[in-house]
Design a protein around this motif. Structure first.
Motif, PDB file in Angstrom:
ATOM      1  N   ARG A 168       0.824  -1.200   0.000  1.00 19.64           N
ATOM      2  CA  ARG A 168       0.000   0.000   0.000  1.00 19.64           C
ATOM      3  C   ARG A 168       0.868   1.264   0.000  1.00 19.64           C
ATOM      4  NH1 ARG A 168      -3.624   0.962   5.203  1.00 19.64           N
ATOM      5  NH2 ARG A 168      -3.853   3.183   4.915  1.00 19.64           N
ATOM      6  N   LYS A 169       0.535   2.157  -0.908  1.00 20.58           N
ATOM      7  CA  LYS A 169       1.306   3.406  -0.965  1.00 20.58           C
ATOM      8  C   LYS A 169       0.576   4.456  -0.129  1.00 20.58           C
ATOM      9  CE  LYS A 169       4.323   2.858  -4.649  1.00 20.58           C
ATOM     10  NZ  LYS A 169       4.475   1.470  -4.249  1.00 20.58           N
ATOM     11  N   LEU A 170       1.321   5.106   0.730  1.00 21.11           N
ATOM     12  CA  LEU A 170       0.705   6.181   1.499  1.00 21.11           C
ATOM     13  C   LEU A 170       0.830   7.449   0.680  1.00 21.11           C
ATOM     14  CD1 LEU A 170       1.770   5.510   5.174  1.00 21.11           C
ATOM     15  CD2 LEU A 170      -0.052   4.513   3.833  1.00 21.11           C
ATOM     16  N   ASP A 171      -0.253   7.796   0.028  1.00 26.17           N
ATOM     17  CA  ASP A 171      -0.234   8.940  -0.864  1.00 26.17           C
ATOM     18  C   ASP A 171      -0.935  10.113  -0.188  1.00 26.17           C
ATOM     19  OD1 ASP A 171      -0.783  10.817  -2.824  1.00 26.17           O
ATOM     20  OD2 ASP A 171      -0.783   9.306  -4.403  1.00 26.17           O
ATOM     21  N   ASP A 172      -0.131  11.058   0.249  1.00 31.34           N
ATOM     22  CA  ASP A 172      -0.698  12.163   1.018  1.00 31.34           C
ATOM     23  C   ASP A 172      -1.701  12.988   0.228  1.00 31.34           C
ATOM     24  OD1 ASP A 172       0.428  11.583   3.373  1.00 31.34           O
ATOM     25  OD2 ASP A 172       2.291  12.647   2.954  1.00 31.34           O
ATOM     26  N   GLN A 173      -1.447  13.088  -1.095  1.00 30.06           N
ATOM     27  CA  GLN A 173      -2.375  13.857  -1.922  1.00 30.06           C
ATOM     28  C   GLN A 173      -3.763  13.230  -1.905  1.00 30.06           C
ATOM     29  OE1 GLN A 173      -0.509  14.297  -5.699  1.00 30.06           O
ATOM     30  NE2 GLN A 173      -0.828  16.488  -5.625  1.00 30.06           N
ATOM     31  N   ILE A 174      -3.780  11.896  -2.156  1.00 26.27           N
ATOM     32  CA  ILE A 174      -5.079  11.211  -2.170  1.00 26.27           C
ATOM     33  C   ILE A 174      -5.722  11.311  -0.794  1.00 26.27           C
ATOM     34  CG2 ILE A 174      -6.241   8.966  -2.432  1.00 26.27           C
ATOM     35  CD1 ILE A 174      -4.043   8.295  -4.501  1.00 26.27           C
ATOM     36  N   TYR A 189      -3.679   8.714   8.006  1.00 25.31           N
ATOM     37  CA  TYR A 189      -3.485   7.259   8.135  1.00 25.31           C
ATOM     38  C   TYR A 189      -3.503   6.778   9.579  1.00 25.31           C
ATOM     39  CZ  TYR A 189      -2.473   7.572   3.230  1.00 25.31           C
ATOM     40  OH  TYR A 189      -2.588   7.810   1.896  1.00 25.31           O
TER      41      TYR A 189
END
Ligand code: AMP
Ligand code: ZN
Length: 467
Positions: A168-174, A189
């Motif tokens: 899982r990528k922690l994508d701050d934008q999303i 998160y």
């Protein structure tokens, strides 16, 4: 022979080495008991049973815990939505404990119909509130959790690494674009370990943070720790647990004890319908009862599950499940024919070779399709021999298809095909024979024969077949 298991944590197959010599400690994420478990859910418990039985077949003893989630599982696996138990309670206008008991009882009955062994310890979330509160207190004390006006959150920024289990990528934008349920959260998160109960919430407990209830992930961390210790051997669940539930269990345990709680993490792939996920929320589920209505026994469904490795998706269709029912009947007949044959002195090396191949198959990350190939080779032997039946029974310690009782299933099957009137005479004749009323018994036998059926009286009882 070494047992080899695929570990989601390391993303490879590993030689299994228990922490304690011959005793294996396992934790399985059990059902959320707000509705009937469907056959997709049972795919994951059939996998759990295969794992248990393979380990037992290899001489290990087990301490296996499965939880019952009866509070705290919100509609999403993360922190959004209503508690599934509360929602069901409101819908059915019942007490959540009543709902939990009702569906848990049916769940265990269905486990029995599938010949799934019951784990040594069944732990209900609502019966472990003090352990969970202590866990949260420890997290706060260790600096891994913080309080807001809504909940106690786990602070993922305190971890050396997150996530560790999934890609899982922690994508701050999303994450930033999502509407947050609690603006006081430090990171999108961070997840709730303990939730403050809104005024109308039914299931809630006194705690240092007021009336509140546990987060779903916390339950498993606290209960596995209580029964299995800080680090145990194997943790199992469905693939849907990888990115959130198990990831967060690991985070919590690291925050509390500094350790990843299990050495091996195993995940079963989904049962699908029409190429998509089978799930309660999509409304495309079937229960064991619904299969049975179409003439598919629970054990035939189990055999159907053996057509795919647990780490591959399996698509459910009624046609393929009906084929599995036919296959099960064929297997029972084959077993019975071997069982009724003589011992004919099959060379021991031939038997040993099959045993070795079977063990290699099941020990290779529970390769049930390969194991079934071996079973069919033996079942299809032209020369019937008692030794083959004994071998099939030995392998059935792992498969758990109840081959031992093949004869009675076959009799049941024949009975089902009998017209109602004949069935009635058969039952009456059984009673007459029990009462030693031979005259009546003979009279009924003649009637059945006249109707075109063959009656045989054997040591084990009466058989009736179409003539
Ligand atoms: P639940 O009762 O929703 O918490 O789910 C119980 C278990 O069933 C979990 O291990 C899930 O991962 C698993 N599960 C749910 N749906 C499926 C499916 N379609 N196929 C296989 N396992 C599933
Ligand atoms: Zn769990």
């Amino acid at each position: 022979m070494q047992v080899i298991l695929y570990n989601t944590l390391t993303r490879k197959k590993e030689e299994f080495q228990p922490i304690e010599d011959k005793k294996v400690r396992i934790y399985t994420c059990g059902p959320t008991v707000y509705s009937y478990a469907h056959i997709g859910n049972f795919r994951s418990y059939i996998f759990m049973d295969n794992l248990r039985r393979v380990l037992e077949y290899n001489g290990y003893t087990l301490k296996h815990v499965m939880n019952i989630t009866d509070v705290g599982h919100l509609e999403s696996d993360a922190d959004e939505g209503e508690d599934k138990m509360e929602k069901a309670a409101r819908k059915e206008n019942k007490d959540p404990y009543e709902i939990a008991k009702f569906y848990a009882d049916i769940f265990f009955k269905d486990m029995g119909r599938l010949h799934i062994e019951r784990p040594e310890i069944i732990a209900k979330a609502t019966e472990h509130i003090p352990e969970m509160i202590a866990f949260v207190e420890q997290l706060i004390q260790n600096g891994y959790a913080y309080e807001t006006s809504k909940a106690i959150y786990f602070d993922i920024s305190k971890l050396d690494k997150y996530p560790v289990l999934s890609n899982r990528k922690l994508d701050d934008q999303i994450a930033g674009a999502r509407v947050e349920v609690d603006p006081e959260k430090r990171s999108p998160y961070d997840f709730a370990v303990w939730i403050k109960a809104p005024i109308n919430h039914i299931m809630k407990w006194e705690s240092p943070w007021g009336l509140s209830y546990p987060g779903w992930h916390l339950e498993c961390s606290a209960m596995s720790r209580k029964y299995l210790g800080d680090v145990f051997d194997i943790h199992t669940g469905g693939v849907d647990h990888v990115p959130t539930h198990h990831e967060n269990e690991i985070a919590q345990s690291k925050g509390c004890t500094g350790k990843i709680p299990a050495k091996i993490w195993m995940h079963v792939e989904f049962l699908q319908v029409d190429g998509g996920k089978m799930s309660k929320s999509l409304g495309n589920t079937y229960t064991l009862d619904q299969l049975q209505e179409k003439g598919i026994e629970p054990l035939a469904y189990k055999l159907f599950c053996y057509t795919a490795h647990y780490r591959t998706k399996l698509n459910f269709t009624f046609d393929s499940a009906i084929s599995s029912q036919k296959a099960l009947n064929r297997l029972r007949r084959a077993y019975q024919e071997h069982e009724e044959a003589l011992v004919i002195g099959i060379p021991t090396n031939e038997i040993q070779d099959y045993k070795k191949r079977f063990l290699e198959a099941v020990n290779d990350d529970l390769n049930m399709p390969l194991a079934m190939g071996i079973i069919w080779e033996i079942a299809r032997k032209d020369i019937k021999a008692r030794e083959w039946a004994d071998l099939l029974l030995d392998f059935d310690k792992v498969l758990a298809l109840d081959l031992e009782n093949s004869k009675s299933y076959l009799e049941e099957e024949k009975k089902i095909e009998l017209p109602e009137e004949i069935q009635k005479w058969v039952e009456e004749r059984k009673i007459a024979r029990q009462n030693k009323d031979w005259e009546k018994s003979d009279e009924l036998r003649d009637k059945i024969i006249e109707a075109g059926y063959i009656v045989k009286d054997t040591k084990e009882g009466m058989t009736v077949e179409k003539g």
